[in-house]
Design an enzyme around this catalytic site. Structure first.
Site, PDB file in Angstrom:
ATOM      1  N   SER A 101       0.835  -1.201   0.000  1.00  0.00           N
ATOM      2  CA  SER A 101       0.000   0.000   0.000  1.00  0.00           C
ATOM      3  C   SER A 101       0.876   1.259   0.000  1.00  0.00           C
ATOM      4  O   SER A 101       1.739   1.406  -0.861  1.00  0.00           O
ATOM      5  CB  SER A 101      -0.938  -0.056   1.205  1.00  0.00           C
ATOM      6  N   ASP A 223      -9.550  -4.588  -6.349  1.00  0.00           N
ATOM      7  CA  ASP A 223      -9.036  -3.783  -5.233  1.00  0.00           C
ATOM      8  C   ASP A 223      -9.612  -2.378  -5.380  1.00  0.00           C
ATOM      9  O   ASP A 223      -9.315  -1.665  -6.334  1.00  0.00           O
ATOM     10  CB  ASP A 223      -7.496  -3.746  -5.299  1.00  0.00           C
ATOM     11  N   HIS A 251      -7.745  -5.171  -0.896  1.00  0.00           N
ATOM     12  CA  HIS A 251      -6.509  -4.384  -0.838  1.00  0.00           C
ATOM     13  C   HIS A 251      -5.474  -4.997   0.098  1.00  0.00           C
ATOM     14  O   HIS A 251      -4.357  -4.515   0.176  1.00  0.00           O
ATOM     15  CB  HIS A 251      -6.848  -2.956  -0.383  1.00  0.00           C
TER      16      HIS A 251
END
Lengths: 270, 462
Positions: A101, A223, A251
């Site tokens: 991320s 996602d 995610h």
């Protein structure tokens, strides 16, 4: 600025080094909303073969909260500084950096600043910009980011360590329980809010084309945070990068689809 | 109870109940939940639960809720917003539990409608945020004012102001630039990351209101600044003038590594802080001016009697401790009264100013010169034996003897000098007044011997 002593850096970022001391170095960096515990299902899989380095960003997990300097951590650059300091303090070379991320972009910034320590980058669910722009789909509007900040406020209690019971009842994997500490995924709500600002309002698109380190982009199906178009954008912008699309959805594949993530990393490093 | 009764209780439970797989895809949902969300079962089952949330909740759920759930095994009372089929939003509280003991693992979730409670809580939260933000503002202004109270110099004000604002605005760097005497500005507190790469931009430095500049849209107006910002990896900066009575004393510049949007509140706060800093600077400069008035001669700008006496006492102490000789030169203009009588008092003042200025140039760096009254001046020369004192006095006599222009006419001024010295270890330690009286007496010998000369006080024989 004063020189930073390496033991201070290792303590500040709660750096944990495990695995095979003779192996290649894998550095795992967690994203927004948690701590190094986010790698609990992935990192152990590499310990037999690799030297595994885990750390908490300042403000998260068991990092030194007194080191939280709002000016420094107002941009991802401040986090990239820390990453470079960790690599230097632990004297790590030819590092495979695996960032989830927001940490994917932190790795990009750090490797652009000092490519010499990096062997390759593995970016899991990266997004260089979450907010839509002319000719660019990040997936969100500024109002959505404001709603997220409201959601953080509404869930104020959930950030504190109070509500963190020691659950991870997994009879097959008793070692997992030992890895958890009371504070995982807990942090100061003000820091969480500031980190959210920095994470979701940054724009690092221009940094992608400057990457010189071999890079793998790991993209999940469906996602919402980093949609597949964004993953493709990152892959196309980073010279000579590879793209692996997983069938895992969401995610957080490092928790919801750990075996597939492990396999993708192994394939890339093979 | 029969299975169908259990099922009825499940379907019609007074809360939404659903199960998802480990990646968040909905496996089943009860009627209550389907009623709330307004979609038929086949639209809900098989798709991701996050698809049913508004964007802010999606971001929160995916980045925060999911990780906490996986690692803690359960999460309680998570506030989310469901996006219903009719476009309206339903605020809910959610409890979820990850059941790893089932094969495959499953997440069970209970959903509670919190419309009324949440409206109330949102109001409370808004009120609290408003109170916190005004409290933060007041606290910052108070912090600044208490730090300023303890500041005695421009440097102290600028440094503490830069540090406080860096923290308060989460800026990467802050710099406080103050106007110097020549109309330029220099960094007095904090640091300017653009120093050396971006030359000063007058329109920005002379701003009378807070302005913001962003690297990505500064190009047309400030191309060099835009390039400098990119070079320094900066994306935004804000400039707040330090305004007092419509006059800008300098600026506070905040540098940001991230593109920042500034709202009117933050502009207003910077305005208020800028005013406070400016008022403090005005106050300490006035204080400094008053101190100067009390210790310096207003006509000539050299030390006055009071400062001379303090300095002389200090110089004797230093001389004694360092075991170094000290020379005191006493000077008196010859025939000053006749200059006043012939040319007037304004001309007399001009002569005194000129003599003082030449006196300052004639002594060595570190020597102290002052006007002790009327046409009498003194020079305190540290680390000077009688011989050094004499050569300094001769130099003074030479430079003061150069012609002075008065109303277009060149006149010359003569000076009589007397020197008294203190040699620690050899002489008894004198008081400042004693040394002054001795130097005055030596000067008087010069007068009686014909003026325009230097007399070293006679040393006791033996």
């Amino acid at each position: 600025m004063l020189p930073v002593v390496s033991s201070d850096v290792l303590r500040r970022n709660n750096v944990r080094i495990t695995g095979n001391p003779a192996g290649r170095v894998l550095v795992f960096a967690h994203g927004f909303g948690c701590s190094q515990a986010a790698w609990n299902l992935v990192a152990p899989e590499f310990e037999a073969e690799f030297r595994v380095v885990l750390f908490d960003h300042v403000g998260a997990g068991d990092s030194d909260l007194t080191a939280y300097d709002r000016g420094k951590y107002d941009s991802l650059d401040g986090y990239a500084d820390d990453l470079l300091e960790i690599l230097e303090a632990a004297d790590l070379q030819d590092v495979v950096f695996i960032g989830h991320s927001v940490s994917a972009m932190i790795g990009v910034l750090a490797s652009n600043r000092d490519p010499s320590r990096f062997g390759s980058l593995i970016l899991v669910g990266p997004s260089p910009r979450y907010v839509n722009d002319d000719g660019y789909t990040g997936g969100f509007e500024p109002a959505d980011i404001r709603d997220l900040l409201d959601a953080l406020d509404a869930n104020y209690l959930g950030w504190s360590a109070v509500a963190a019971p020691m659950i991870m009842g997994n009879p097959d994997r008793p070692e997992l329980g030992e890895r958890l500490t009371q504070s995982f995924c807990s942090t100061d709500p003000d820091i969480a809010r500031h980190f959210a600002h920095v994470t979701f309002l940054s724009d690092n698109r221009a940094d992608l084309e400057r990457v010189t380190v071999p890079t793998l982009v790991i993209q999940c199906t469906d996602d919402l945070i980093a949609p597949v178009e964004v993953g493709r954008y990152v892959h196309e912008a980073i010279p000579h990068s590879a793209l692996a699309v997983l069938s895992t959805t969401g995610h957080i594949p490092i928790l919801s689809g750990a075996p597939e993530v492990v396999a993708a990393i192994r394939r890339y490093l093979a | 109870m029969t299975d169908s009764e259990y099922e009825k209780r499940y379907r019609q439970a007074p809360c939404g109940l659903l199960s998802t797989d480990i990646s968040g895809v909905v496996l089943e949902a009860n009627d209550t939940f389907l009623d709330w969300i307004g979609y038929p079962a086949d639209r809900v089952i098989g798709s991701a639960f996050t698809r049913l949330l508004d964007a802010g909740s999606q971001l929160f759920f995916e980045t925060r809720h999911t990780q906490a759930l996986h690692l803690r095994g359960s999460v309680r009372e998570v506030a989310l917003r469901l996006k219903r089929a009719d476009g309206s939003v339903l605020p809910v509280l959610v409890n979820s539990e990850l059941r790893r003991d089932e094969q495959p693992a499953v997440v069970r979730t209970a959903v509670f409608d919190t419309t009324d409670r949440l409206r109330y809580e949102t109001d409370l939260l808004q009120a609290r945020k408003a109170a916190e933000s005004s409290e933060e503002r007041v606290r910052l202004l108070q912090d600044v004012s208490s730090v300023f109270e303890g500041s005695a110099t421009d440097e102290e004000v600028a440094e503490s102001f830069a540090a406080l604002c860096r923290e308060a605005f989460a800026a990467t760097e802050t710099a406080v630039l103050l106007r110097d005497g020549t109309g330029g500005m220099r960094v007095v507190g904090g640091a300017n990351p653009l120093a050396g790469t971006v030359p000063p931009i007058a329109s920005l430095r002379n701003t009378t209101d807070v302005i913001a500049v962003h690297a990505d849209d500064a190009e047309p107006e400030f191309p060099v600044l835009a390039a400098g910002l990119r070079e320094a990896r900066l994306e935004s900066l804000s400039i707040a003038p330090l305004m007092n009575d419509g006059e800008s004393l300098g600026v506070l510049v905040c540098f940001f590594r991230r593109h920042r949007e500034f709202d009117e509140r933050s502009f207003d706060l910077k305005r208020a802080l800028g005013r406070q800093a400016a008022q403090t600077l005005v106050r300490i400069r006035l204080q400094r001016r008053l101190e100067h008035l009390a210790l310096y001669d207003q006509l000539t700008g050299v030390a006055n009697r009071q400062l001379l006496q303090q300095s002389l006492d200090a110089a004797i102490g230093i001389s004694a401790r360092a075991n170094e000789p000290l020379a005191l030169v006493f000077l008196d203009l010859d025939e000053f009264k006749s200059i006043n009588d012939r040319w007037g008092h304004a001309a007399g003042d001009t002569v005194l100013r000129e003599v003082a200025s030449r006196l300052r140039e004639a002594v060595r760096a570190g020597d102290i010169v002052g006007r002790i009254g009327g046409d009498e001046f003194v020079a305190i020369c540290a680390n000077s034996d009688p011989h050094d004192g004499e050569s300094i006095a001769e130099r003074i006599l030479a430079v003061t003897h150069e012609p002075i222009l008065l109303q277009g006419v060149a006149i010359t001024v003569a000076v009589s000098a007397g020197i008294a010295t203190y040699r620690p270890g050899t002489d008894p330690r004198p008081t400042g007044d004693q040394l002054l009286i001795r130097a005055d007496a030596a000067m008087y010998s010069s007068k009686t011997a014909g003026k325009g000369r230097v007399t070293l006080e006679p040393r006791p024989v033996g």
